[in-house]
Design an enzyme around this catalytic site. Structure first.
Site, PDB file in Angstrom:
ATOM      1  N   TYR A 152     -13.239  17.661 -16.319  1.00 24.90           N
ATOM      2  CA  TYR A 152     -13.783  16.306 -16.271  1.00 24.90           C
ATOM      3  C   TYR A 152     -14.876  16.217 -15.180  1.00 24.90           C
ATOM      4  CZ  TYR A 152     -14.115  11.385 -15.156  1.00 24.90           C
ATOM      5  OH  TYR A 152     -14.610  10.145 -14.860  1.00 24.90           O
ATOM      6  N   LYS A 168      -5.798   6.706 -20.006  1.00 21.44           N
ATOM      7  CA  LYS A 168      -6.049   7.193 -21.376  1.00 21.44           C
ATOM      8  C   LYS A 168      -4.828   6.916 -22.256  1.00 21.44           C
ATOM      9  CE  LYS A 168      -9.635   8.848 -19.175  1.00 21.44           C
ATOM     10  NZ  LYS A 168     -10.811   8.045 -18.985  1.00 21.44           N
ATOM     11  N   ARG A 217       0.850  -1.208   0.000  1.00 23.56           N
ATOM     12  CA  ARG A 217       0.000   0.000   0.000  1.00 23.56           C
ATOM     13  C   ARG A 217       0.883   1.255   0.000  1.00 23.56           C
ATOM     14  NH1 ARG A 217      -1.508   1.998   4.503  1.00 23.56           N
ATOM     15  NH2 ARG A 217      -2.164   0.088   5.529  1.00 23.56           N
ATOM     16  N   ASP A 230      -3.977  19.402 -15.373  1.00 26.13           N
ATOM     17  CA  ASP A 230      -4.412  18.078 -15.805  1.00 26.13           C
ATOM     18  C   ASP A 230      -4.063  17.965 -17.290  1.00 26.13           C
ATOM     19  OD1 ASP A 230      -5.730  15.789 -16.688  1.00 26.13           O
ATOM     20  OD2 ASP A 230      -7.283  15.970 -15.151  1.00 26.13           O
TER      21      ASP A 230
HETATM   22  C1  LIG Z   1      -9.055  15.029 -18.000  1.00 28.31           C
HETATM   23  C2  LIG Z   1      -9.355  13.876 -17.099  1.00 28.31           C
HETATM   24  N1  LIG Z   1      -8.826  13.860 -15.854  1.00 28.31           N
HETATM   25  C3  LIG Z   1      -9.076  12.833 -14.999  1.00 28.31           C
HETATM   26  C4  LIG Z   1      -9.885  11.777 -15.372  1.00 28.31           C
HETATM   27  C5  LIG Z   1     -10.145  10.654 -14.396  1.00 28.31           C
HETATM   28  O1  LIG Z   1      -9.399   9.528 -14.779  1.00 28.31           O
HETATM   29  P1  LIG Z   1      -9.797   8.026 -14.385  1.00 28.31           P
HETATM   30  O2  LIG Z   1     -10.989   7.663 -15.197  1.00 28.31           O
HETATM   31  O3  LIG Z   1      -8.567   7.256 -14.708  1.00 28.31           O
HETATM   32  O4  LIG Z   1     -10.118   8.026 -12.927  1.00 28.31           O
HETATM   33  C6  LIG Z   1     -10.443  11.749 -16.648  1.00 28.31           C
HETATM   34  C7  LIG Z   1     -11.314  10.645 -17.061  1.00 28.31           C
HETATM   35  O5  LIG Z   1     -11.919  10.662 -18.122  1.00 28.31           O
HETATM   36  C8  LIG Z   1     -10.173  12.831 -17.537  1.00 28.31           C
HETATM   37  O6  LIG Z   1     -10.671  12.873 -18.781  1.00 28.31           O
END
Ligand SMILES: Cc1ncc(COP(=O)(O)O)c(C=O)c1O
Length: 408
Positions: free
Chosen positions: A109, A206, A56, A181
């Site tokens: 998001y 992604k 962990r 991000d």
């Molecule tokens: C820009 C962005 N940040 C964070 C996330 C969250 O990622 P996860 O689905 O791996 O938790 C996403 C998910 O689509 C995203 O598009």
């Protein structure tokens, strides 16, 4: 062999993606590090561990991915999490306390929005969702309690861009941290830390994994103090990435620059084709001359990656028909994979944002998000063409009226 780190001024990310942070397995010489699927680690004596105590807190396979991700941004090892949202969560818990304030891009998001408005708000953390494309608006939203600015660029799903350097200047003046991000572009398209940001945030689910095989997230920073806080929150809430997922993500990362180039080239072709279609009202892709922030995109991005947003003249109904009619493109959440994915943000990825806020942020009910995959772009276009055929078939009277300019 020692780990390879990108030297300042060296731009060949192709080499770093394959070799950066990698070491052969010290016990066998295996060029690909094994998956260490172990919960705990035997110690040679009390207080005499071999670098890991409990998975962990840390794990050798996760360490390998963290070194490789760090190398891509010429940074110390990243901190990896069980999902992108777990990484966002760790960022927020590491930098904010009750009574403090964060500024977040107004197009963001849906999960990030939900985490702030439905969970952290209950613990006294307040968030302002601001048009971060306007650095003046960001400066105006700073409060004495502001500790963090979190921008998403290009933003999911409208691809609105934020000028990172302009917001860095605002953050520096105010003495607050800036996190970017960078899920949509990855370090291949944008290196936020080089522009002065404090943290790069990734959903590695992604493009970085790129094969739809794992869920994961990462925080990258050049500030050891911040990295220590990120690791502390991770072990405290228990959100480290699983070793097998880290191994899959590392394998995906190896081909990231190659894939990103192909995603970008294909998306450009598909976006230009969509723009030429009568059924399509507007197309948003940073590589198009018509993109509202085309100048910023050209200045800020090394490439634009594979995400396109578009709206059909027939609005939401036409969008639904299109998404229900594709055969090669897969109707699914997520983006950045080898397979082309088509998504309806209003009901899927951004369904947790209230309709009025979605509309204000430009996420209309008819918006379609297309993540252009690695298939031949001609095949993707052929599929969209047959799906647009279904749209005009289903909606012939309305489409004819729209063409005559009767409908707005
Ligand atoms: C820009 C962005 N940040 C964070 C996330 C969250 O990622 P996860 O689905 O791996 O938790 C996403 C998910 O689509 C995203 O598009």
């Amino acid at each position: 062999m020692s780990c390879i780190h990108l030297k300042p001024g060296v731009t060949d990310l192709g080499t770093v993606a394959v070799r950066g942070g990698r070491e052969p397995d010290p016990t066998t010489g295996a060029i690909i590090a094994p998956i260490v699927q172990s919960a705990t680690y035997v110690q040679r004596g009390v207080g005499l561990d071999l670098g890991h105590t409990y998975s962990r807190c840390s794990n050798p396979t996760v360490d390998g991915l963290e070194r490789a991700l760090g190398a891509l941004e010429d940074s110390p090892a990243a901190v990896c999490y069980s999902s992108g949202l777990a990484a966002v969560h760790a960022l927020l818990l590491s930098t904010l306390s009750a009574g403090e304030h964060v500024i977040v891009s107004d197009v963001v998001y849906g999960g990030t929005y939900r985490l702030l408005t439905e969970v952290l708000a209950r613990f006294g953390v307040s968030a302002s969702f601001v048009d971060t494309a306007d650095a003046g608006a960001v400066a105006g939203a700073i409060r004495p309690t502001t500790r963090l600015i979190l921008i998403e660029t290009p933003a999911n799903p409208t691809l609105k861009l934020t000028d990172v350097a302009a917001v860095v200047a605002v953050a520096r003046r105010a003495g607050v941290l800036l996190a970017v991000d960078n899920t949509f572009l990855t370090p291949v398209g944008l290196r936020p830390l080089d522009l002065g940001a404090d943290v790069s945030v990734y959903s590695t689910t992604k493009y970085i994994d790129g094969h739809n095989t794992s869920i994961g997230g990462a925080l990258v920073s050049r500030d050891e103090g911040l990295l220590e806080k990120f690791r502390f929150i991770r072990k405290t809430v228990g959100s480290i990435q699983a070793p097998h997922d880290a191994w899959l993500t590392l394998r995906g990362l190896t081909t990231l620059p190659l894939r990103l180039r192909r995603h970008s080239e294909s998306a450009q072709v598909v976006a230009e084709w969509l723009e030429g279609r009568d059924e399509v009202e507007r197309v948003l892709y940073p590589g198009l001359a018509s993109f509202p922030q085309a100048e910023l995109a050209a200045r800020q991005h090394a490439l634009h990656a594979g995400i396109i947003a578009f709206e059909l003249r027939g609005g939401e109904g036409a969008g639904r028909t299109l998404m229900n009619s594709v055969r090669l493109c897969a109707l699914a959440e997520s983006l950045g994979s080898a397979e082309t994915l088509i998504t309806h943000p209003a009901t899927m990825t951004h369904g947790s944002i209230p309709r009025a806020s979605r509309q204000a942020a430009g996420i209309s009910d008819g918006l379609v998000r297309l993540s252009v995959g690695l298939e031949n772009p001609g095949d993707i276009i052929a599929d969209l063409e047959q799906a647009l055929g279904a749209v005009t078939q289903a909606d012939r009277p309305r489409f004819a009226a729209a063409q005559e300019g009767v409908l707005a």
